[in-house]
Scaffold this motif. Structure first.
Motif, PDB file in Angstrom:
ATOM      1  N   MET A   1       0.854  -1.174   0.000  1.00  0.00           N
ATOM      2  CA  MET A   1       0.000   0.000   0.000  1.00  0.00           C
ATOM      3  C   MET A   1       0.905   1.243   0.000  1.00  0.00           C
ATOM      4  SD  MET A   1      -2.813   1.140   2.870  1.00  0.00           S
ATOM      5  CE  MET A   1      -2.414  -0.304   3.776  1.00  0.00           C
ATOM      6  N   ASN A   2       1.042   1.850  -1.161  1.00  0.00           N
ATOM      7  CA  ASN A   2       1.940   2.995  -1.295  1.00  0.00           C
ATOM      8  C   ASN A   2       1.229   4.315  -1.583  1.00  0.00           C
ATOM      9  OD1 ASN A   2       4.389   1.589  -0.859  1.00  0.00           O
ATOM     10  ND2 ASN A   2       4.216   0.746  -2.919  1.00  0.00           N
ATOM     11  N   ARG A   3      -0.095   4.260  -1.870  1.00  0.00           N
ATOM     12  CA  ARG A   3      -0.835   5.489  -2.179  1.00  0.00           C
ATOM     13  C   ARG A   3      -2.149   5.500  -1.409  1.00  0.00           C
ATOM     14  NH1 ARG A   3       0.880   4.097  -7.894  1.00  0.00           N
ATOM     15  NH2 ARG A   3      -1.007   2.878  -7.731  1.00  0.00           N
ATOM     16  N   ILE A   4      -2.286   6.497  -0.522  1.00  0.00           N
ATOM     17  CA  ILE A   4      -3.450   6.598   0.354  1.00  0.00           C
ATOM     18  C   ILE A   4      -4.224   7.864   0.010  1.00  0.00           C
ATOM     19  CG2 ILE A   4      -4.213   6.846   2.755  1.00  0.00           C
ATOM     20  CD1 ILE A   4      -1.570   5.391   3.529  1.00  0.00           C
ATOM     21  N   LEU A   5      -5.531   7.718  -0.156  1.00  0.00           N
ATOM     22  CA  LEU A   5      -6.414   8.849  -0.429  1.00  0.00           C
ATOM     23  C   LEU A   5      -7.397   9.003   0.721  1.00  0.00           C
ATOM     24  CD1 LEU A   5      -7.490  11.013  -2.453  1.00  0.00           C
ATOM     25  CD2 LEU A   5      -9.046   9.237  -3.316  1.00  0.00           C
ATOM     26  N   PHE A   6      -7.431  10.187   1.332  1.00  0.00           N
ATOM     27  CA  PHE A   6      -8.411  10.502   2.371  1.00  0.00           C
ATOM     28  C   PHE A   6      -9.563  11.266   1.729  1.00  0.00           C
ATOM     29  CE2 PHE A   6      -4.501  10.251   4.971  1.00  0.00           C
ATOM     30  CZ  PHE A   6      -4.920   9.284   5.872  1.00  0.00           C
ATOM     31  N   VAL A   7     -10.784  10.992   2.197  1.00  0.00           N
ATOM     32  CA  VAL A   7     -11.967  11.633   1.622  1.00  0.00           C
ATOM     33  C   VAL A   7     -12.869  12.169   2.724  1.00  0.00           C
ATOM     34  CG1 VAL A   7     -14.044  11.264   0.220  1.00  0.00           C
ATOM     35  CG2 VAL A   7     -11.897  10.137  -0.418  1.00  0.00           C
ATOM     36  N   CYS A   8     -13.316  13.424   2.547  1.00  0.00           N
ATOM     37  CA  CYS A   8     -14.354  13.994   3.410  1.00  0.00           C
ATOM     38  C   CYS A   8     -15.351  14.722   2.503  1.00  0.00           C
ATOM     39  CB  CYS A   8     -13.762  14.888   4.507  1.00  0.00           C
ATOM     40  SG  CYS A   8     -13.063  16.446   3.957  1.00  0.00           S
ATOM     41  N   THR A   9     -16.009  15.750   3.014  1.00  0.00           N
ATOM     42  CA  THR A   9     -17.049  16.421   2.229  1.00  0.00           C
ATOM     43  C   THR A   9     -16.449  17.457   1.280  1.00  0.00           C
ATOM     44  OG1 THR A   9     -18.598  16.102   4.062  1.00  0.00           O
ATOM     45  CG2 THR A   9     -19.244  17.668   2.347  1.00  0.00           C
ATOM     46  N   PRO A  63       2.357  20.067   6.447  1.00  0.00           N
ATOM     47  CA  PRO A  63       2.064  20.992   5.355  1.00  0.00           C
ATOM     48  C   PRO A  63       0.683  21.629   5.525  1.00  0.00           C
ATOM     49  CG  PRO A  63       2.750  18.844   4.501  1.00  0.00           C
ATOM     50  CD  PRO A  63       2.600  18.698   5.976  1.00  0.00           C
ATOM     51  N   ALA A  64       0.615  22.958   5.420  1.00  0.00           N
ATOM     52  CA  ALA A  64      -0.652  23.669   5.624  1.00  0.00           C
ATOM     53  C   ALA A  64      -1.141  24.349   4.354  1.00  0.00           C
ATOM     54  CB  ALA A  64      -0.493  24.704   6.736  1.00  0.00           C
ATOM     55  N   ASN A  65      -0.372  24.250   3.284  1.00  0.00           N
ATOM     56  CA  ASN A  65      -0.715  24.953   2.042  1.00  0.00           C
ATOM     57  C   ASN A  65      -1.462  24.045   1.067  1.00  0.00           C
ATOM     58  OD1 ASN A  65       1.462  23.290   1.571  1.00  0.00           O
ATOM     59  ND2 ASN A  65       2.468  24.679   0.151  1.00  0.00           N
ATOM     60  N   LEU A  66      -2.255  23.135   1.591  1.00  0.00           N
ATOM     61  CA  LEU A  66      -2.999  22.195   0.759  1.00  0.00           C
ATOM     62  C   LEU A  66      -4.220  22.882   0.147  1.00  0.00           C
ATOM     63  CD1 LEU A  66      -2.928  19.219   3.288  1.00  0.00           C
ATOM     64  CD2 LEU A  66      -1.413  19.563   1.334  1.00  0.00           C
ATOM     65  N   THR A  67      -4.626  22.417  -1.022  1.00  0.00           N
ATOM     66  CA  THR A  67      -5.853  22.912  -1.647  1.00  0.00           C
ATOM     67  C   THR A  67      -6.761  21.734  -1.958  1.00  0.00           C
ATOM     68  OG1 THR A  67      -4.860  22.843  -3.849  1.00  0.00           O
ATOM     69  CG2 THR A  67      -4.749  24.948  -2.671  1.00  0.00           C
ATOM     70  N   SER A  68      -8.033  22.023  -2.100  1.00  0.00           N
ATOM     71  CA  SER A  68      -9.023  20.963  -2.262  1.00  0.00           C
ATOM     72  C   SER A  68      -9.000  20.345  -3.657  1.00  0.00           C
ATOM     73  CB  SER A  68     -10.418  21.514  -1.971  1.00  0.00           C
ATOM     74  OG  SER A  68     -10.752  22.503  -2.914  1.00  0.00           O
ATOM     75  N   SER A  69      -9.476  19.102  -3.685  1.00  0.00           N
ATOM     76  CA  SER A  69      -9.659  18.359  -4.939  1.00  0.00           C
ATOM     77  C   SER A  69     -10.999  17.654  -4.874  1.00  0.00           C
ATOM     78  CB  SER A  69      -8.570  17.295  -5.112  1.00  0.00           C
ATOM     79  OG  SER A  69      -7.299  17.872  -5.203  1.00  0.00           O
ATOM     80  N   ALA A  70     -11.692  17.646  -5.980  1.00  0.00           N
ATOM     81  CA  ALA A  70     -12.947  16.891  -6.069  1.00  0.00           C
ATOM     82  C   ALA A  70     -12.611  15.415  -6.243  1.00  0.00           C
ATOM     83  CB  ALA A  70     -13.770  17.383  -7.251  1.00  0.00           C
ATOM     84  N   LEU A  71     -13.369  14.548  -5.585  1.00  0.00           N
ATOM     85  CA  LEU A  71     -13.177  13.109  -5.746  1.00  0.00           C
ATOM     86  C   LEU A  71     -13.445  12.756  -7.203  1.00  0.00           C
ATOM     87  CD1 LEU A  71     -12.567  10.435  -4.343  1.00  0.00           C
ATOM     88  CD2 LEU A  71     -15.025  10.186  -3.942  1.00  0.00           C
ATOM     89  N   SER A  72     -12.490  12.076  -7.819  1.00  0.00           N
ATOM     90  CA  SER A  72     -12.590  11.768  -9.248  1.00  0.00           C
ATOM     91  C   SER A  72     -12.178  10.324  -9.518  1.00  0.00           C
ATOM     92  CB  SER A  72     -11.669  12.695 -10.047  1.00  0.00           C
ATOM     93  OG  SER A  72     -10.309  12.433  -9.708  1.00  0.00           O
ATOM     94  N   ARG A  73     -12.531   9.845 -10.683  1.00  0.00           N
ATOM     95  CA  ARG A  73     -12.127   8.501 -11.107  1.00  0.00           C
ATOM     96  C   ARG A  73     -10.601   8.393 -11.142  1.00  0.00           C
ATOM     97  NH1 ARG A  73     -15.005   4.751 -12.593  1.00  0.00           N
ATOM     98  NH2 ARG A  73     -16.792   6.031 -13.091  1.00  0.00           N
ATOM     99  N   GLU A  74      -9.933   9.452 -11.567  1.00  0.00           N
ATOM    100  CA  GLU A  74      -8.468   9.427 -11.632  1.00  0.00           C
ATOM    101  C   GLU A  74      -7.857   9.241 -10.247  1.00  0.00           C
ATOM    102  OE1 GLU A  74     -10.275  10.889 -15.048  1.00  0.00           O
ATOM    103  OE2 GLU A  74     -10.350  11.952 -13.140  1.00  0.00           O
ATOM    104  N   LEU A  75      -8.398   9.934  -9.245  1.00  0.00           N
ATOM    105  CA  LEU A  75      -7.897   9.765  -7.875  1.00  0.00           C
ATOM    106  C   LEU A  75      -8.203   8.366  -7.355  1.00  0.00           C
ATOM    107  CD1 LEU A  75      -8.722  13.221  -6.246  1.00  0.00           C
ATOM    108  CD2 LEU A  75      -6.449  12.204  -6.546  1.00  0.00           C
ATOM    109  N   MET A  76      -9.373   7.832  -7.672  1.00  0.00           N
ATOM    110  CA  MET A  76      -9.724   6.486  -7.241  1.00  0.00           C
ATOM    111  C   MET A  76      -8.782   5.461  -7.872  1.00  0.00           C
ATOM    112  SD  MET A  76     -12.168   6.794  -5.068  1.00  0.00           S
ATOM    113  CE  MET A  76     -12.761   5.128  -4.907  1.00  0.00           C
ATOM    114  N   GLN A  77      -8.439   5.655  -9.142  1.00  0.00           N
ATOM    115  CA  GLN A  77      -7.502   4.750  -9.818  1.00  0.00           C
ATOM    116  C   GLN A  77      -6.107   4.870  -9.200  1.00  0.00           C
ATOM    117  OE1 GLN A  77      -7.979   6.167 -13.833  1.00  0.00           O
ATOM    118  NE2 GLN A  77      -9.506   4.617 -14.320  1.00  0.00           N
ATOM    119  N   TRP A  78      -5.706   6.087  -8.858  1.00  0.00           N
ATOM    120  CA  TRP A  78      -4.377   6.338  -8.296  1.00  0.00           C
ATOM    121  C   TRP A  78      -4.201   5.641  -6.947  1.00  0.00           C
ATOM    122  CZ3 TRP A  78      -3.439   8.845  -3.635  1.00  0.00           C
ATOM    123  CH2 TRP A  78      -2.097   9.145  -3.362  1.00  0.00           C
ATOM    124  N   ALA A  79      -5.230   5.651  -6.114  1.00  0.00           N
ATOM    125  CA  ALA A  79      -5.128   5.189  -4.724  1.00  0.00           C
ATOM    126  C   ALA A  79      -5.073   3.667  -4.605  1.00  0.00           C
ATOM    127  CB  ALA A  79      -6.320   5.715  -3.921  1.00  0.00           C
TER     128      ALA A  79
END
Length: 192
Positions: A1-9, A63-79
């Protein structure tokens, strides 16, 4: 497991705090090879994290300079694994991307380390899948099946991480502590 995606609203509070805190923890524990991202089920790309979330991340040396991303198929494939902040986020993601169901969990569910609870979770997921299939095939769900489903749901601990959005800095701090406690369990799972 090398790529972790966290999801909220909105990907401005909980999931970016999880992302930033985990990045710091990975570095501290020599697990720098693991990549972390976050997204939101109702997010817009490029929004800054909330000011309280940014304050918490700075306090933590994350890191505090993060910006939001919409949940997408590409992110789901990446994770390799998708960890949501609530069951609702998990259900939303499964509804949009059912082909990735095998890698979706709530954060607290994934790090659960009680074997009996893990067994009840597995039984609940299997029963839920069976009942959804029955509904799809227009088959009757028995009273016993409904009773067992409700009993399993009541027996499980609360896997929700409450949204601090609009709350005080203290509420964000409490949320970050809850997230970090789960992430420390995650680190133990990630160590070889």
């Amino acid at each position: 497991m090398n790529r972790i995606l966290f999801v909220c609203t909105g990907n401005t509070c909980r999931s970016p705090m999880a992302e930033g805190i985990l990045r710091r923890l990975l570095q501290e524990h020599g697990l720098d090879h693991i990549e972390v991202r976050s997204a939101g089920v109702a997010a817009y790309d490029g929004s800054p994290v909330s000011s309280h979330a940014a304050s918490i991340l700075r306090e933590q040396g994350a890191p505090a300079n993060l910006t939001s991303s919409a949940l997408s198929r590409e992110l789901m494939q990446w994770a390799d694994i998708v960890l949501t902040m609530t069951t609702g986020h998990k259900q939303h993601a499964i509804g949009r991307f059912p082909e990735y169901i095998d890698k979706m969990y709530t954060l607290k569910e994934f790090v659960e380390d009680d074997p009996e609870t893990a067994q009840r979770i597995a039984e609940l997921e299997e029963l839920t899948a069976e009942l959804q299939l029955k509904q799809a095939l227009d088959q009757q769900i028995s009273k016993e099946e409904r009773t067992r489903l409700l009993m399993l749901e009541r027996e499980l601990p609360d896997y929700e991480i409450a949204d601090p959005f609009g709350g005080s800095l203290a509420m964000y701090r409490q949320c970050a502590e809850e997230i970090e406690a789960a992430l420390l369990k995650l680190i133990r799972k990630l160590k070889p």
